[in-house]
Design an enzyme around this catalytic site. Structure first.
Site, short mmCIF file in Angstrom:
data_model
loop_
_atom_site.label_atom_id
_atom_site.label_comp_id
_atom_site.label_asym_id
_atom_site.label_seq_id
_atom_site.Cartn_x
_atom_site.Cartn_y
_atom_site.Cartn_z
CD GLU A 459 -2.97 -1.23 2.17
OE1 GLU A 459 -4.19 -1.30 1.90
OE2 GLU A 459 -2.54 -1.27 3.32
CD GLU A 526 -4.01 -6.43 3.08
OE1 GLU A 526 -5.04 -5.81 3.42
OE2 GLU A 526 -2.86 -5.97 3.23
#
Length: 1021
Positions: A459, A526
């Site tokens: 991220e 994820e």
């Protein structure tokens, strides 16, 4: 980089991230003798500095003791701190939890590479040591395995070096500054530095020396770096092993290498010489056993380093696994087979010690993974301790090794993508510090066969810097693939990842990608955000495995709740989350996403994970089972087929037999079962695969796979929906209608209905009162974390009100000789069309049939639950179920539940999620009894063929709703009984807006009816 005079300017200088730090190298162990090496003895060439250190804490640099490192400075008046350990968990400062935002957001107006000045805690550490005699007279180095986030090091008053990067080793040469006798080691640790902009992970913000520290020396001839590559030929059968050695000096050395199998037999040998400080050896190993998670076969590479006289100077034993991981025809293949990642993201975490976790913690974790069919881990979002990779090698777990990079808060604000000041982006000045983290991870971890993929971090958006990192990984280690999810946000940098990786993509989004000529395989790095009561709908992802070859699995977020042990105002321990330490800013309970609780107790969510992740599927039918072996390499030879037949949940037969089903094959196996055609009832054929022999991770007899088949045998001439025979009416059965109450009495029982209260207010069996609070319609559940993420309270709060306040609009009584029927009709203020009625039919035998009719109303939001709820005295605390269980389950999380009989105390039924919420539900409830310590109480029986959902709890939905911590719940006074036609699923695609899938929701306008029967529960004879 080098320098002699330390400067605080380095903390905010992006070009300075290491000073005098040794270059990264492999994490191999080395010894003086081969015997020590082969038994992996404690390293005599290493000396631990763990333990008590002298310590001083300062809130910022201005307040620190500046000259503490000098030899004349006396630290005897300082306190002590444990190393390894976090400063904030040892009485200094406070821990802080934050997710995407930087922890100084709103407190310091800084932009990278600037750092907070007033909000930058400092820990000053001092340790006195003497070099142990067994380390000899060679050079002495120091290794800090993990320091958060920046450290300056001095020895005997001399500056040694500086380092950033919290999660890879920082090593320095102490030799020039050593003195005879006691040496003063001083370390200054800053919580914030330029590197902190790259460490914005979703975790607790700590600081300090939190991994082990040790001194080490090396022999006169030393392998500074070792690279082992154990590859295969094109047939994936013949092994070839190469070893590249980089020596600490250019002195001549003879290198002998033996490859030994797991039994200790020599498979192959090679010999060579180090030239100009380098050596390369290779050997053909012939036909080898392959390494995989299914069978993690390891060989020992035994390396002897000898001087020119042939004397052994250094011995190394490095474990190696022969395997090939490659991208071929757009598929990720392990040893030629399409791999499926059944994974989980894992933080290093312990509720008392934070990210300072022990060997015992790691072994517990890896056993939990293996026992629950989890075959892969992503090291979210930093390199772990070396021991973790060694355990993954040994036990068999696939690893995505992720470098220490996350700059989430620099480009995403409250979910919005806004990369105006994103780092590292395309900024060349950030390339050095980012690349250093990649190099440090790869060079340390490169010899672990468990690592299949390098990850460029997490991220951090996208850009040239991360793209260059991916190029480095491929060039330095072409035998592994490269992962980075952030390209999803900026396709200009698509080449940063060898696979399409997304976070929290819904099943429909994944299907859209897979059906539009994708050029890469797909994984969800994820998915299934397991916050609180979650993981509903996991099966929708698993079903993609067989439909789309390019779908190659995913990694659940995440493994463990990040909750810390704290004490409430009364001194009682509890598990705390963000904000509980007066930490601000914070993201509160968003740290509670684990499929295991913080104390490593397994959550009920694991029941679903274990079932859906199993490699071998069992599909039973009435007299046989189809075994579908989804293993890539291993047959079923190490497993035993066990089967049990149950009637009405009680075992009537069991058996076992051998089976032999090769990998990726299936077979239908007939079972010898007793004839049940003449014994009507509900039957369950339960089939398991269990371990024949103990494995590293489980004892013999451990169940690895499960399947069941439920069927009914009807009595000859029976019709569906038949009711049990009632006792004939007796003179003792009577009905009294008063002005306010309606009483029904019979032999051993009485019931009282109140027109005023609008409900059943008393039900007594044998003089024992069952009802503490009258039954009422219930449409609200205590919101789960996922419910809060979809703003259920805002959109559907009317159901909360409808559950607390209703108006009884009619009461009716109808009597017959052997029964009395009392009905209550209800209206609700949220809609004039919404109606509900509860009808009680009291029979002469004392049974009470309860029937609820829900007449919905269009235009209202989906209803969370349609149920009848009442309270019993808390003395009725024992339960026995015939239902789907044994752990809690919901309509969208019931694949792993099995139809069974089980017992629990009422206080054991709610799940201890970090924030109290709806929990403890069971689906498929046929019957349940709620009894006191003597066995007296209430029996609930569902109508034939119409199982219920049921929750038994010490708390009402409204008490749970109001509690932010378990200690805020009231003392136990009641057993709350909630019997439902249906409860909405719990969801789990994410926890910030993803709704429960439509088929698991309850439309408000839907008409629902359900019934159950209440009878007396009596002690077993």
């Amino acid at each position: 980089m080098s320098g002699n005079e330390p400067s605080l300017d380095w903390l905010s200088d992006v070009s300075v991230f290491k000073v005098n730090r040794l270059e990264a190298h492999s994490d191999h162990r080395y010894y003086r003798t081969m015997e020590e090496a082969e038994r992996q003895a404690p390293m005599a060439l290493r000396h631990s500095l763990n333990g008590d250190w002298k310590f001083s804490y300062a809130v910022n640099a201005a307040a620190r003791v500046k000259d503490f490192y000098k030899t004349e400075y006396d630290t005897r008046g300082w306190g002590d701190i444990q190393v390894p350990g976090h400063i904030q968990l040892q009485g200094y400062g406070r821990p802080q939890y934050a997710n995407t935002m930087y922890p100084w957001d709103g407190l310091d107006a800084v932009r990278p590479p600037e750092i907070p000045v007033s909000n930058n805690t400092v820990g000053s550490y001092v340790k006195f040591f003497e070099v142990p005699e067994n380390m000899g007279k060679g050079p002495v180095f120091i290794s800090f395995q993990g320091v958060e986030a920046a450290c300056y090091v001095w020895l005997n008053g001399h500056f040694v070096g500086y380092s950033e990067d919290s999660f890879t080793p920082a090593e320095f040469d102490l030799t020039p500054y050593l003195q005879e006798g006691a040496n003063k080691l001083a370390v200054e640790v800053y919580q914030r530095c330029t590197g902190s902009w790259l460490e914005d992970q979703d975790f607790w913000r700590f600081s300090g020396i939190f991994r082990e520290v040790y001194l080490y020396t090396v022999p006169e001839l030393h392998v500074q770096d070792l690279r082992i590559q154990a590859g295969l030929d094109a047939s994936y059968e013949e092994g070839k092993l190469t070893a590249e050695l980089r020596m600490a000096s250019e002195a001549g050395a003879v290198i002998r290498m033996e490859l030994k199998n797991a039994a200790g037999a020599v498979v192959a040998t090679a010999e060579g010489r180090a030239v100009a400080g380098k050596a390369a050896l290779s050997m053909d190993a012939g036909k080898v056993f392959l390494w995989s998670a299914e069978n993690p076969y390891l060989y020992n590479v035994c390396i002897s380093v000898c001087n020119s006289e042939g004397k052994l100077v250094e011995a190394i034993v490095q474990r190696a696994g022969f395997r090939v991981f490659e991208l071929k025809d757009k598929l990720m293949l392990l040893n030629g087979q399409r791999i499926m990642f059944k994974g989980v993201n894992r933080h290093e975490f312990n509720p008392r010690t934070g990210r300072n976790i022990s060997r015992e913690d790691m072994i517990k974790d890896i056993i939990i993974l293996k026992q629950n069919n989890i075959n892969a881990v992503r090291t979210s979002h930093y390199p772990n301790q070396t021991l973790w990779y060694e355990l993954c090698d040994e036990y068999g777990v696939y690893v995505i090794d992720e470098m220490n990079l996350e700059s989430h808060g620099s480009w995403q604000k409250m979910g919005a993508v806004e990369p105006s000041w994103n780092i590292p982006g395309d900024k060349p000045e950030w390339e050095g510090i980012v690349m250093d983290r990649a190099v440090s991870m790869l060079e340390r971890d490169k010899n672990h066969p468990s690592i299949l993929i390098w990850s460029c971090g997490n991220e951090s958006y996208a850009g040239e810097v991360i793209l260059k990192v991916s190029h480095y990984f491929r060039k330095a280690d072409p035998g592994r693939l490269v992962h980075y999810e952030g390209v999803f946000h900026n396709r200009k940098y698509n080449d940063s990842s060898d696979m399409e990786s997304r976070m929290y993509a819904k099943p429909a989004d994944i299907v859209e990608y897979l059906e539009n000529q994708p050029d890469k395989p797909y994984i969800s790095c994820e998915y299934m955000h397991a916050m609180g009561n979650s993981v509903g709908g996991l099966h929708k992802y698993i079903e993609l495995e067989s439909r789309y070859p390019l779908y190659q699995g995913g990694f659940i977020w995440d493994y463990i709740d990040q909750a810390l042990v704290a004490k409430d105002r009364y001194g009682e321990e509890y598990l705390a989350y963000g904000g509980d330490f007066a930490d601000r800013p914070t993201d509160y309970s968003f740290c509670g996403n684990g499929i295991v609780f913080a104390d490593r107790m397994i959550t009920p969510k694991m029941q679903e994970v274990k079932f859906l992740y199993q490699n071998i599927r069992l599909v039973p039918e009435a007299d046989a089972v189809t075994v579908i072996n989804g293993n890539l390499f291993e047959g079923t030879e190490r497993l035993l087929l066990e089967f049990r037949l149950f009637r009405e949940g009680r075992e009537i037969f069991k058996g076992q037999q051998e089976l032999a089903v090769a990998a990726q094959e299936e077979a239908r196996i007939s079972l010898e079962l007793p004839d049940v055609s003449t014994a009507p009832g509900e039957y369950t054929l339960a089939v398991s695969l269990t371990l024949k022999e103990a494995e590293l991770w489980a004892d013999s007899g451990f169940e690895t796979a499960y399947g069941e088949h439920v069927f009914r045998v009807e009595a000859a001439g029976a019709t569906a929906g038949g009711k049990k025979a009632l006792l004939p009416a007796s003179g003792e059965f009577g009905v009294i209608e008063g002005d306010v109450n309606i009483g029904v009495t019979g032999r051993g029982f009485s019931a009282l209905f109140s027109k005023q209260a609008g409900s059943l207010v008393s039900l007594c069996y044998g003089g024992r009162e069952m009802i503490a609070t009258p039954p009422a319609p219930l449409f609200w559940r205590a919101t789960t974390d996922n419910d809060k993420g979809t703003a259920l309270g805002y959109h559907a709060g009317g159901w909360f009100a409808a559950s607390l306040a209703r108006q009884c609009t009619a009461v009716s009584l109808h009597t017959e000789a052997d029964r009395a029927k009392v009905s209550f009709d209800y209206a609700f203020s949220i809609s004039s069309e919404l109606k509900a009625s509860i009808e009680y039919t009291v029979h002469a035998d004392g049974s009470v049939r309860v029937r609820m009719v829900y007449t919905g109303a269009d235009g209202l939001p989906d209803v969370p639950v349609v149920a009848v709820s009442f309270r019993m005295p808390a003395d009725y605390e024992a339960t026995e179920w015939y239902a789907r269980g044994p752990e809690e389950n919901y309509s969208d999380r019931a694949y792993g539940a099995r139809l069974t009989r089980f017992r629990r105390k009422v206080t054991e039924l709610p799940s201890p999620y970090l924030v109290p919420q709806e929990s403890g539900n069971r689906t498929g409830v046929r019957e349940v009894s709620i009894t006191d310590s003597r066995g007296y109480g209430l029996q609930v029986q569902a109508a034939a063929g119409q199982p219920l959902e049921c929750t038994l709890s010490p708390y009402t939905a409204f008490e749970l709703e109001q509690a932010a911590h378990a200690y805020e719940l009231p003392k136990v006074h009641y057993t709350v009984v909630t019997l439902a036609a249906q409860q909405m699923g719990v969801g789990g695609d994410d926890s910030w807006g993803a709704p429960v899938h439509p088929e698991y929701r309850i439309a408000a306008g839907k008409q629902l009816e359900f019934e159950f029967t209440l009878t007396a529960a009596l002690p077993e004879a």
